[in-house]
Scaffold this motif. Structure first.
Motif, PDB file in Angstrom:
ATOM      1  N   ARG A  73      71.162  98.489  27.300  1.00 27.20           N
ATOM      2  CA  ARG A  73      72.600  98.249  27.096  1.00 27.20           C
ATOM      3  C   ARG A  73      72.861  97.620  25.728  1.00 27.20           C
ATOM      4  NH1 ARG A  73      75.345  93.802  30.717  1.00 27.20           N
ATOM      5  NH2 ARG A  73      74.439  92.520  29.068  1.00 27.20           N
ATOM      6  N   GLU A  74      72.053  96.624  25.368  1.00 25.01           N
ATOM      7  CA  GLU A  74      72.231  95.954  24.076  1.00 25.01           C
ATOM      8  C   GLU A  74      71.932  96.904  22.919  1.00 25.01           C
ATOM      9  OE1 GLU A  74      73.551  93.167  23.533  1.00 25.01           O
ATOM     10  OE2 GLU A  74      73.546  92.250  25.515  1.00 25.01           O
ATOM     11  N   LYS A  75      70.882  97.710  23.067  1.00 21.76           N
ATOM     12  CA  LYS A  75      70.555  98.685  22.027  1.00 21.76           C
ATOM     13  C   LYS A  75      71.689  99.679  21.824  1.00 21.76           C
ATOM     14  CE  LYS A  75      65.510  99.017  21.785  1.00 21.76           C
ATOM     15  NZ  LYS A  75      64.349  99.903  22.012  1.00 21.76           N
ATOM     16  N   ASN A  76      72.224 100.187  22.940  1.00 27.94           N
ATOM     17  CA  ASN A  76      73.301 101.180  22.846  1.00 27.94           C
ATOM     18  C   ASN A  76      74.546 100.587  22.207  1.00 27.94           C
ATOM     19  OD1 ASN A  76      71.716 103.149  24.048  1.00 27.94           O
ATOM     20  ND2 ASN A  76      72.454 102.705  26.121  1.00 27.94           N
ATOM     21  N   LEU A  77      74.870  99.329  22.568  1.00 29.37           N
ATOM     22  CA  LEU A  77      76.052  98.682  21.995  1.00 29.37           C
ATOM     23  C   LEU A  77      75.891  98.487  20.489  1.00 29.37           C
ATOM     24  CD1 LEU A  77      78.740  97.154  22.195  1.00 29.37           C
ATOM     25  CD2 LEU A  77      77.435  95.082  22.753  1.00 29.37           C
ATOM     26  N   LEU A  78      74.743  97.952  20.082  1.00 29.31           N
ATOM     27  CA  LEU A  78      74.506  97.702  18.656  1.00 29.31           C
ATOM     28  C   LEU A  78      74.408  99.002  17.872  1.00 29.31           C
ATOM     29  CD1 LEU A  78      71.940  94.783  19.000  1.00 29.31           C
ATOM     30  CD2 LEU A  78      74.198  94.630  17.939  1.00 29.31           C
ATOM     31  N   LEU A  79      73.781  99.988  18.482  1.00 29.54           N
ATOM     32  CA  LEU A  79      73.655 101.279  17.800  1.00 29.54           C
ATOM     33  C   LEU A  79      75.026 101.938  17.636  1.00 29.54           C
ATOM     34  CD1 LEU A  79      71.577 103.228  16.621  1.00 29.54           C
ATOM     35  CD2 LEU A  79      71.455 104.342  18.854  1.00 29.54           C
ATOM     36  N   LEU A  80      75.865 101.860  18.678  1.00 32.73           N
ATOM     37  CA  LEU A  80      77.215 102.420  18.593  1.00 32.73           C
ATOM     38  C   LEU A  80      78.024 101.719  17.506  1.00 32.73           C
ATOM     39  CD1 LEU A  80      79.238 104.424  19.838  1.00 32.73           C
ATOM     40  CD2 LEU A  80      79.932 102.612  21.414  1.00 32.73           C
ATOM     41  N   CYS A  81      77.868 100.399  17.394  1.00 23.74           N
ATOM     42  CA  CYS A  81      78.569  99.647  16.348  1.00 23.74           C
ATOM     43  C   CYS A  81      78.119 100.094  14.957  1.00 23.74           C
ATOM     44  CB  CYS A  81      78.307  98.146  16.516  1.00 23.74           C
ATOM     45  SG  CYS A  81      79.163  97.381  17.908  1.00 23.74           S
ATOM     46  N   SER A  82      76.810 100.261  14.767  1.00 24.18           N
ATOM     47  CA  SER A  82      76.308 100.678  13.453  1.00 24.18           C
ATOM     48  C   SER A  82      76.755 102.090  13.123  1.00 24.18           C
ATOM     49  CB  SER A  82      74.778 100.568  13.408  1.00 24.18           C
ATOM     50  OG  SER A  82      74.182 101.445  14.322  1.00 24.18           O
ATOM     51  N   ILE A  83      76.780 102.973  14.125  1.00 22.58           N
ATOM     52  CA  ILE A  83      77.261 104.347  13.897  1.00 22.58           C
ATOM     53  C   ILE A  83      78.741 104.326  13.525  1.00 22.58           C
ATOM     54  CG2 ILE A  83      77.690 106.587  14.981  1.00 22.58           C
ATOM     55  CD1 ILE A  83      75.214 106.054  16.722  1.00 22.58           C
ATOM     56  N   GLY A  84      79.516 103.447  14.168  1.00 18.51           N
ATOM     57  CA  GLY A  84      80.938 103.331  13.831  1.00 18.51           C
ATOM     58  C   GLY A  84      81.140 102.930  12.381  1.00 18.51           C
ATOM     59  N   LEU A  85      80.348 101.962  11.902  1.00 17.94           N
ATOM     60  CA  LEU A  85      80.454 101.530  10.505  1.00 17.94           C
ATOM     61  C   LEU A  85      80.062 102.649   9.548  1.00 17.94           C
ATOM     62  CD1 LEU A  85      78.947  97.920  10.684  1.00 17.94           C
ATOM     63  CD2 LEU A  85      81.334  98.544  10.346  1.00 17.94           C
ATOM     64  N   VAL A  86      78.964 103.323   9.859  1.00 18.49           N
ATOM     65  CA  VAL A  86      78.499 104.420   8.996  1.00 18.49           C
ATOM     66  C   VAL A  86      79.517 105.555   8.972  1.00 18.49           C
ATOM     67  CG1 VAL A  86      76.718 106.196   8.706  1.00 18.49           C
ATOM     68  CG2 VAL A  86      76.065 103.865   9.297  1.00 18.49           C
ATOM     69  N   SER A  87      80.030 105.915  10.144  1.00 18.93           N
ATOM     70  CA  SER A  87      80.970 107.038  10.237  1.00 18.93           C
ATOM     71  C   SER A  87      82.261 106.756   9.480  1.00 18.93           C
ATOM     72  CB  SER A  87      81.275 107.332  11.711  1.00 18.93           C
ATOM     73  OG  SER A  87      80.089 107.642  12.407  1.00 18.93           O
TER      74      SER A  87
END
Length: 340
Positions: free
Chosen positions: A244-258
């Protein structure tokens, strides 16, 4: 020891902000049309307004600088998160193919929606980061699917799969861009190089909600990134919901990159260089690494954009190309060092 660490963090952050201010100063005052600091202050404070200065500062230079700061800050933080999750110092949004996936989605948006439906103005600008987010998530899902071995993420395999997928997404993006009319193709080609040339206040407003909210969420989870530096079994033993923590942090980083890719194209290696600089300067606590990495990323992008538009004048080199010229040797250095 903590006091010493905090003092070092404050000192490094202050020095980083000073470097950013110096970079902003040179970007504002220098160019094809040089402007003195006094004239800049008079223009910003609306004292003795002049139309020429208004045009240069508010329509060209200031939005470009602000957008460069936001993008660099976002990419620096995103790179820190991805390296923290994968425990791989060679991981970077560009190298892993996240940039390429987001870029492919944005180019498809330009061709299929913006071009055919004439979706322009604020609606078009605000929709681009959402398409970039969808492309980034899809790219990450595919990359992580192929990078898993024995049910676990293999850091070395992740790099190889990321490079391969990045090439594939890049080929699709190039094919789609060739289907555009000449004017749109020229815009897409400049954008794909990672250029801030077309920066405007609409782009700044479109990225601002992402840049203000997501870094706060990541910073509040900085202790989780610290725990991720241990083995996965050890982290689970501490009661952390790892996936859950990995998915949340990964989604946040993808949002910034996108959001970054949507308004500036692909600027690689910022997410690789900035976290390494931050770790060398402030240690291994992500509570300190994240802000310093963001400031370092902002400085890298603004300085690279300044070099690209002044060193090669009257021609202009995209900031993404300048960063790549600096980043490729650094990546090779890290690759060689990791093999020792």
């Amino acid at each position: 020891m903590p006091k010493s660490s905090n003092g070092r963090f404050v000192t490094v952050l202050a020095c980083g902000l000073l470097i950013v201010l110096v970079a902003v100063y040179f970007s504002l005052t220098n160019g094809t049309f040089d402007i003195s600091v006094m004239n800049i202050l008079k223009t910003i404070l609306r004292i003795h307004r002049q139309a020429d200065y208004d045009l240069v500062i508010f329509d060209f230079r200031l939005p470009r600088i602000v957008l460069g700061l936001l993008i660099g800050f976002a990419l620096g933080i995103a790179g820190t998160v991805i390296q923290g999750i994968t425990r791989n110092g060679l991981a970077d949004p560009g190298i892993l193919g996240i940039n390429a996936g987001a870029g492919m989605a944005v180019v498809l948006f330009m061709l299929l929606i913006q071009g055919t439906m004439s979706l322009t103005g604020w609606m078009g600008v605000m929709a681009m980061p959402l398409f970039g987010l969808a492309g980034g998530i899809a790219a990450t899902a595919v990359i992580f699917l192929f990078a898993r071995q024995g049910g676990k993420l293999d850091p070395q395999r992740l790099i190889l799969v990321g490079i391969a997928m990045s090439s594939g997404f890049g080929a699709v993006t190039m094919y789609v861009s060739l289907k555009m009319n000449p004017q749109d193709y020229e815009t897409a080609a400049v954008w794909l190089a990672g250029s801030l040339h077309g920066a405007n206040w609409k782009f700044v407003v479109a990225t601002l909600p992402w840049m203000l909210s997501i870094p706060v969420v990541i910073w509040l989870r900085s202790h989780v990134l610290d725990l991720f530096q241990m083995t996965e079994d050890s982290v689970k033993g501490l009661g952390v919901a790892v996936e859950r923590e990995k998915n949340l942090l990964l989604l946040c980083s993808i949002g910034l990159v996108s959001a970054s890719v949507a308004v500036s194209g692909s600027i690689s290696f910022v997410g690789l260089i900035a976290p390494h600089l931050a770790r060398q300067l402030v240690g291994l606590r992500h509570k300190h690494i994240l802000p310093v990495s963001g400031v370092a990323g902002a400085a890298i992008v603004v300085i690279s954009d300044f070099i690209g538009k002044t060193l090669f004048a009257p021609a202009e080199l995209a900031a993404g190309i300048v960063v790549s010229i600096l980043g490729v040797p650094y990546f090779v250095y890290l690759l060689l060092r990791s093999r020792k």
